[in-house]
Enzyme design. Structure first.
Site, mmCIF file in Angstrom:
data_model
loop_
_atom_site.group_PDB
_atom_site.id
_atom_site.type_symbol
_atom_site.label_atom_id
_atom_site.label_comp_id
_atom_site.label_asym_id
_atom_site.label_seq_id
_atom_site.Cartn_x
_atom_site.Cartn_y
_atom_site.Cartn_z
ATOM 1 N N ARG A 85 64.705 78.313 8.028
ATOM 2 C CA ARG A 85 64.560 77.209 7.088
ATOM 3 C C ARG A 85 63.578 77.555 5.983
ATOM 4 O O ARG A 85 63.741 77.168 4.852
ATOM 5 C CB ARG A 85 64.080 75.974 7.842
ATOM 6 C CG ARG A 85 63.737 74.832 6.934
ATOM 7 C CD ARG A 85 62.882 73.814 7.642
ATOM 8 N NE ARG A 85 63.652 73.035 8.584
ATOM 9 C CZ ARG A 85 63.087 72.314 9.551
ATOM 10 N NH1 ARG A 85 61.780 72.327 9.711
ATOM 11 N NH2 ARG A 85 63.832 71.614 10.370
ATOM 12 N N TYR A 86 62.489 78.224 6.334
ATOM 13 C CA TYR A 86 61.462 78.612 5.364
ATOM 14 C C TYR A 86 61.642 80.092 5.051
ATOM 15 O O TYR A 86 62.135 80.839 5.897
ATOM 16 C CB TYR A 86 60.074 78.397 5.971
ATOM 17 C CG TYR A 86 59.775 76.973 6.368
ATOM 18 C CD1 TYR A 86 59.561 75.997 5.397
ATOM 19 C CD2 TYR A 86 59.686 76.608 7.707
ATOM 20 C CE1 TYR A 86 59.264 74.692 5.759
ATOM 21 C CE2 TYR A 86 59.383 75.308 8.079
ATOM 22 C CZ TYR A 86 59.164 74.348 7.103
ATOM 23 O OH TYR A 86 58.863 73.068 7.457
ATOM 24 N N ARG A 89 59.667 82.695 7.656
ATOM 25 C CA ARG A 89 59.551 82.534 9.095
ATOM 26 C C ARG A 89 60.809 81.932 9.710
ATOM 27 O O ARG A 89 61.516 81.160 9.077
ATOM 28 C CB ARG A 89 58.320 81.734 9.501
ATOM 29 C CG ARG A 89 58.121 80.418 8.771
ATOM 30 C CD ARG A 89 56.612 80.146 8.695
ATOM 31 N NE ARG A 89 56.292 78.782 8.289
ATOM 32 C CZ ARG A 89 56.290 78.374 7.033
ATOM 33 N NH1 ARG A 89 56.654 79.181 6.061
ATOM 34 N NH2 ARG A 89 55.954 77.135 6.743
ATOM 35 N N CYS A 98 64.049 74.071 30.509
ATOM 36 C CA CYS A 98 62.658 73.627 30.548
ATOM 37 C C CYS A 98 62.384 73.148 31.963
ATOM 38 O O CYS A 98 63.304 72.713 32.652
ATOM 39 C CB CYS A 98 62.427 72.457 29.597
ATOM 40 S SG CYS A 98 62.919 72.817 27.907
ATOM 41 N N CYS A 102 62.150 66.485 28.706
ATOM 42 C CA CYS A 102 61.430 65.366 28.105
ATOM 43 C C CYS A 102 62.446 64.425 27.474
ATOM 44 O O CYS A 102 63.353 64.862 26.772
ATOM 45 C CB CYS A 102 60.470 65.874 27.044
ATOM 46 S SG CYS A 102 59.420 67.190 27.670
ATOM 47 N N CYS A 105 63.012 64.616 23.589
ATOM 48 C CA CYS A 105 63.163 65.966 23.022
ATOM 49 C C CYS A 105 63.997 65.969 21.748
ATOM 50 O O CYS A 105 65.068 65.388 21.681
ATOM 51 C CB CYS A 105 63.804 66.885 24.042
ATOM 52 S SG CYS A 105 64.021 68.559 23.405
ATOM 53 N N ARG A 107 65.439 68.534 20.619
ATOM 54 C CA ARG A 107 66.591 69.416 20.802
ATOM 55 C C ARG A 107 67.408 68.962 22.006
ATOM 56 O O ARG A 107 67.920 69.764 22.782
ATOM 57 C CB ARG A 107 66.154 70.878 20.974
ATOM 58 C CG ARG A 107 65.447 71.418 19.767
ATOM 59 C CD ARG A 107 65.856 72.844 19.408
ATOM 60 N NE ARG A 107 65.137 73.262 18.209
ATOM 61 C CZ ARG A 107 63.955 73.884 18.223
ATOM 62 N NH1 ARG A 107 63.389 74.223 19.361
ATOM 63 N NH2 ARG A 107 63.362 74.192 17.097
ATOM 64 N N ASP A 267 61.390 62.586 15.323
ATOM 65 C CA ASP A 267 62.587 62.855 14.524
ATOM 66 C C ASP A 267 63.654 61.815 14.846
ATOM 67 O O ASP A 267 63.619 61.176 15.893
ATOM 68 C CB ASP A 267 63.113 64.257 14.836
ATOM 69 C CG ASP A 267 62.114 65.329 14.454
ATOM 70 O OD1 ASP A 267 61.490 65.192 13.399
ATOM 71 O OD2 ASP A 267 61.949 66.295 15.232
ATOM 72 N N ASP A 304 59.159 65.661 9.859
ATOM 73 C CA ASP A 304 60.120 66.740 9.659
ATOM 74 C C ASP A 304 61.330 66.070 9.011
ATOM 75 O O ASP A 304 62.033 65.285 9.654
ATOM 76 C CB ASP A 304 60.478 67.390 10.999
ATOM 77 C CG ASP A 304 60.779 68.868 10.838
ATOM 78 O OD1 ASP A 304 61.091 69.291 9.710
ATOM 79 O OD2 ASP A 304 60.710 69.589 11.846
ATOM 80 N N LYS A 311 58.858 70.283 7.029
ATOM 81 C CA LYS A 311 57.767 69.420 7.471
ATOM 82 C C LYS A 311 56.892 69.068 6.284
ATOM 83 O O LYS A 311 56.525 69.928 5.506
ATOM 84 C CB LYS A 311 56.909 70.146 8.501
ATOM 85 C CG LYS A 311 57.630 70.466 9.792
ATOM 86 C CD LYS A 311 56.664 71.102 10.779
ATOM 87 C CE LYS A 311 57.359 71.625 12.013
ATOM 88 N NZ LYS A 311 58.220 72.787 11.727
HETATM 89 C C1 LIG Z 1 58.140 74.021 12.229
HETATM 90 C C2 LIG Z 1 59.015 75.120 11.867
HETATM 91 C C3 LIG Z 1 58.518 76.378 11.505
HETATM 92 C C4 LIG Z 1 57.047 76.691 11.495
HETATM 93 O O1 LIG Z 1 56.384 75.906 10.557
HETATM 94 P P1 LIG Z 1 54.802 76.020 10.354
HETATM 95 O O2 LIG Z 1 54.485 74.885 9.450
HETATM 96 O O3 LIG Z 1 54.545 77.365 9.745
HETATM 97 O O4 LIG Z 1 54.168 75.905 11.699
HETATM 98 C C5 LIG Z 1 59.402 77.352 11.150
HETATM 99 N N1 LIG Z 1 60.737 77.124 11.131
HETATM 100 C C6 LIG Z 1 61.242 75.924 11.478
HETATM 101 C C7 LIG Z 1 62.711 75.748 11.461
HETATM 102 C C8 LIG Z 1 60.413 74.888 11.863
HETATM 103 O O5 LIG Z 1 60.930 73.711 12.217
HETATM 104 S S1 SF4 Z 2 60.266 68.698 24.332
HETATM 105 FE FE1 SF4 Z 2 62.348 69.500 24.725
HETATM 106 S S2 SF4 Z 2 62.173 71.718 24.482
HETATM 107 FE FE2 SF4 Z 2 60.089 70.909 24.741
HETATM 108 S S3 SF4 Z 2 59.673 71.044 26.956
HETATM 109 FE FE3 SF4 Z 2 60.449 69.002 26.571
HETATM 110 S S4 SF4 Z 2 62.674 69.157 26.916
HETATM 111 FE FE4 SF4 Z 2 61.892 71.235 26.664
#
Ligand SMILES: *Cc1c(COP(=O)(O)O)cnc(C)c1O
Ligand code: SF4
Length: 341
Positions: A85-86, A89, A98, A102, A105, A107, A267, A304, A311
């Site tokens: 996305r960035y 990174r 996991c 949670c 979550c 995801r 989110d 986000d 973010k």
């Molecule tokens: C949060 C995130 C990061 C890391 O972001 P930082 O602000 O550098 O901690 C990188 N890629 C994605 C897709 C993210 O959601």
């Molecule tokens: S928030 Fe989602 S990815 Fe993180 S530990 Fe909990 S279930 Fe796993």
């Protein structure tokens, strides 16, 4: 990809009221239910902060209006399991398991056996090839699921292959294992991880009740291996949307050498609406922390943005402008004039 073994609580040894067991089972057919014995052991009473984070709630099924992937992570994936996305990174999804699923979550679509296709050797090869071919990438976060669900040998292999890419400077691991399965953090694991510096771990504590002797021991082992520890907290209605709880959590984390990093606004993920708070709750918490406790303990409160826009930190209003004068509100609420040039 080999996973570790560990002990889980069952629905029967959780002391759950018979009337809600069928509700829990109904939710679990859609969103998996799993709680490690160690995390289940933190439950003091039905409905407490630990319970709410891990025991299914029928409201998960009632929330159908939201998207499964509001952050557009799938469309930001140049290859499956890699989110870019960035510019500099990426997030590499190396596990879909996991120790605890949670309930909030972000995801939810991805974790557990009902989720998307689990990470495989071939998928990892593809993702590493993409990183190798993209010199702009300097920072790789291992995420999932929980990366520390992989056994030491599998993790070692992934880290070795990442370190062999010369433009990758920083490796981060995002893991809730110090909270959800602290016994997984062993001296052997830490001795292995420390060979891959600069390596950072971001963990995920949401409530002061999660700071226990076991989670403290896990963080101590990691910190003693020279790994800087950060923490991401999710702001959760009925769990931690409270100034006193957040103050205890953030200062408690600093006390175990974990630096608060992000406080996440929930989110808009399907199945999690009952945890969402208005932005005013988060802003009130930040206002109550800033200046009142160590600045090291104050996280960035971030949204986000949907659509994968990234973010964005949000702050309480402290600035008003009038010509070349600005008025700044202090942590005590005092309005002070300050001349801008
Ligand atoms: C949060 C995130 C990061 C890391 O972001 P930082 O602000 O550098 O901690 C990188 N890629 C994605 C897709 C993210 O959601
Ligand atoms: S928030 Fe989602 S990815 Fe993180 S530990 Fe909990 S279930 Fe796993």
């Amino acid at each position: 990809m080999n996973y570790i073994n560990y002990s889980c609580a069952t629905i029967n040894n959780l002391n759950i009221n018979k009337e809600i067991i069928s509700d829990i089972q109904a939710v679990a057919t859609r969103y998996p239910f799993l709680v490690s014995s160690s995390y289940a052991g933190l439950i003091q009473a039905p409905g407490d902060a630990v319970w709410r984070q891990c025991i299914p709630d029928v409201r998960e099924l009632e929330d159908d209006g939201q998207l499964a992937d509001p952050l557009a992570e799938v469309s930001l994936s140049p290859v499956p399991g890699l989110i870019h996305r960035y510019p500099d990174r990426v997030v590499l999804l190396v596990s879909n398991r996991c120790p605890v699923y949670c309930r909030f979550c972000m995801r939810k679509r991805h974790v557990g056996c009902g989720g998307t296709e689990p990470p495989s050797r071939e998928r990892l090869d593809q993702a590493l090839a993409y990183i190798r071919a993209t010199p702009a990438i300097r920072d790789v976060t291992l995420s999932g699921g929980d990366p520390l669900m992989l056994d030491d040998a599998t993790l070692h292999d992934i880290l070795t292959r990442l370190r062999a890419i010369s433009h990758v400077t920083v490796i981060r691991i995002g893991t809730r294992i110090p909270v959800t399965l602290p016994e997984r953090v062993t001296p052997e694991l830490c001795a292995m991880l420390r060979r891959f510096h600069p390596l950072y771990v971001n963990t995920h504590f949401n409530h002061p009740a999660e700071i226990t002797s076991a989670s403290t021991a896990a963080c101590t082992l990691l910190a003693d291996a020279g790994i800087p520890l950060g923490n991401q907290t999710v702001l959760l209605r009925g769990v931690n949307d409270d100034v006193a709880i957040m103050r205890d959590l953030m200062s408690g984390l600093l006390g175990i050498r974990v630096r608060p990093y992000y406080l996440h606004q929930m989110d808009l993920v399907r199945g999690t609406a009952h945890f969402r708070t208005p932005l005013a709750s988060g802003l009130e918490i930040i206002r109550a922390l800033r200046g009142h406790i160590s600045g090291l303990a104050v996280p960035h409160y971030v949204i986000d943005l949907p659509g994968g826009k990234g973010k964005v930190p949000i702050l309480p209003d402290t600035l008003e402008r009038d010509g070349d004068q600005v008025f700044v509100t202090t942590y005590r609420g005092e309005r002070v004039a300050y001349r801008d040039i």
